[in-house]
Write an enzyme that holds these catalytic residues in place. Sequence first.
Site, PDB file in Angstrom:
ATOM      1  N   GLU A 164      -0.030  -1.305   5.641  1.00 42.55           N
ATOM      2  CA  GLU A 164       1.041  -0.905   6.557  1.00 42.55           C
ATOM      3  C   GLU A 164       0.937   0.567   6.894  1.00 42.55           C
ATOM      4  O   GLU A 164       1.208   0.984   8.037  1.00 42.55           O
ATOM      5  CB  GLU A 164       2.405  -1.212   5.919  1.00 42.55           C
ATOM      6  CG  GLU A 164       3.603  -0.983   6.848  1.00 42.55           C
ATOM      7  CD  GLU A 164       4.150   0.436   6.821  1.00 42.55           C
ATOM      8  OE1 GLU A 164       4.992   0.772   7.671  1.00 42.55           O
ATOM      9  OE2 GLU A 164       3.746   1.234   5.938  1.00 42.55           O
ATOM     10  N   ASP A 170       0.825  -1.209   0.000  1.00 47.31           N
ATOM     11  CA  ASP A 170       0.000   0.000   0.000  1.00 47.31           C
ATOM     12  C   ASP A 170       0.858   1.258   0.000  1.00 47.31           C
ATOM     13  O   ASP A 170       2.043   1.232   0.370  1.00 47.31           O
ATOM     14  CB  ASP A 170      -0.973   0.013   1.179  1.00 47.31           C
ATOM     15  CG  ASP A 170      -0.271  -0.034   2.531  1.00 47.31           C
ATOM     16  OD1 ASP A 170       0.639  -0.862   2.700  1.00 47.31           O
ATOM     17  OD2 ASP A 170      -0.639   0.757   3.423  1.00 47.31           O
TER      18      ASP A 170
END
Length: 386
Positions: free
Chosen positions: A136, A74
């Site tokens: 994350e 991400d």
Amino acid sequence: MRELASPAILARLIGFPTVSAASNLALVDWVRDGLAASGVATTLVHDATGQKAGLFATIGPADRAGVLLSAHTDVVPVEGQAWSADPFVAREADGRIYGRGAADMKGFVACALRAAARAASVDLAAPLHLALSWDEEIGCVGARPLIAAMAAAGVRPAACIVGEPTALRVATGHKGKTAIRATCTGREGHSALAPFALNALHLAGDLMAAIRVRQAALEAHGARDDDYAVPYTTLHVGRIAGGVALNIVPGRAELDFEIRNLAADDPAAILAGLRTDADALVAAARATAAEAAIALEVVNAYPGLATPPAAPLVALARELGAGPPTKVAYGTEGGLFATLLGVPTVVCGPGDMAQGHRPDEFVSLDQIAACDAMLEQLVDRLRSGI
């Protein structure tokens, strides 16, 4: 994927707009298919919505301990940032690759995928493991279920390298983080009669003052680690919200704050002290409003990383070409791999976090080439069993 160089892989990865609020499945499927073309079997781990997934794979003998390369898929949003070009179309210029995630941390993902393809083409005496997580950027959310699935599958690496951007220095430590939401309850009323009500925003402000007192004490008298740019544990208030209209005394307010702790400081103990402060504020406030309350809720937490500089993994990273040991200010999934999977862990990847989260984010081609060389040496070491 075997036929692609790391810059070309990175360009494809940047093209997937995997902001944390969106699905990452298109990227994960592309990675899975690319690894399958190299003969690498993968396992997907989905979140509860089914719209996000992590991936792990083992290349080489599964009955041996090897080295794990870990990364997240991400990226942070681009809204409100002044990019000079489309952030989700990779652009190469001046020896750099520009695009969202180029530094944080799709540059390492590209190098790791290239290394995985090469590892699949040779005989390994010890395995190369690969783990890609999701979310994350919003608190290492995807790492926990991914690690649990790896443990259940019997994946037990001897070492883990988390490829966050460190300019390829080997980072042995980062602080832990605990995110807390304080919900403050007062009593609504007309602002003309404010003394008969209890202003929840004032209560939140009093709690903020107590947080600042605790921060000053930590700075002056707490543990220190001068390897960090900020060598002490920090408390930080990032958001306060409450109120409906100026002439209404607010009855509810929220305050979001965080603890970023050194390994020597226990965030639970710090939070316990703040609960004591909150209880004292509530006791005083109940003289005005019996319903006064402050509820402190931990909304997210991840542990710090504290790998001894003399650990064999640090020496291995240096032998592979990593720069001298350092510690990083930002958090990573490294502490989770170290604590939940019990794996010695360091952070080492291409690029500089100073470029992360900014418009026109970039990683240099020199850093990508150096990371490729480091991982090529790792694959060579795995051929002989490390």
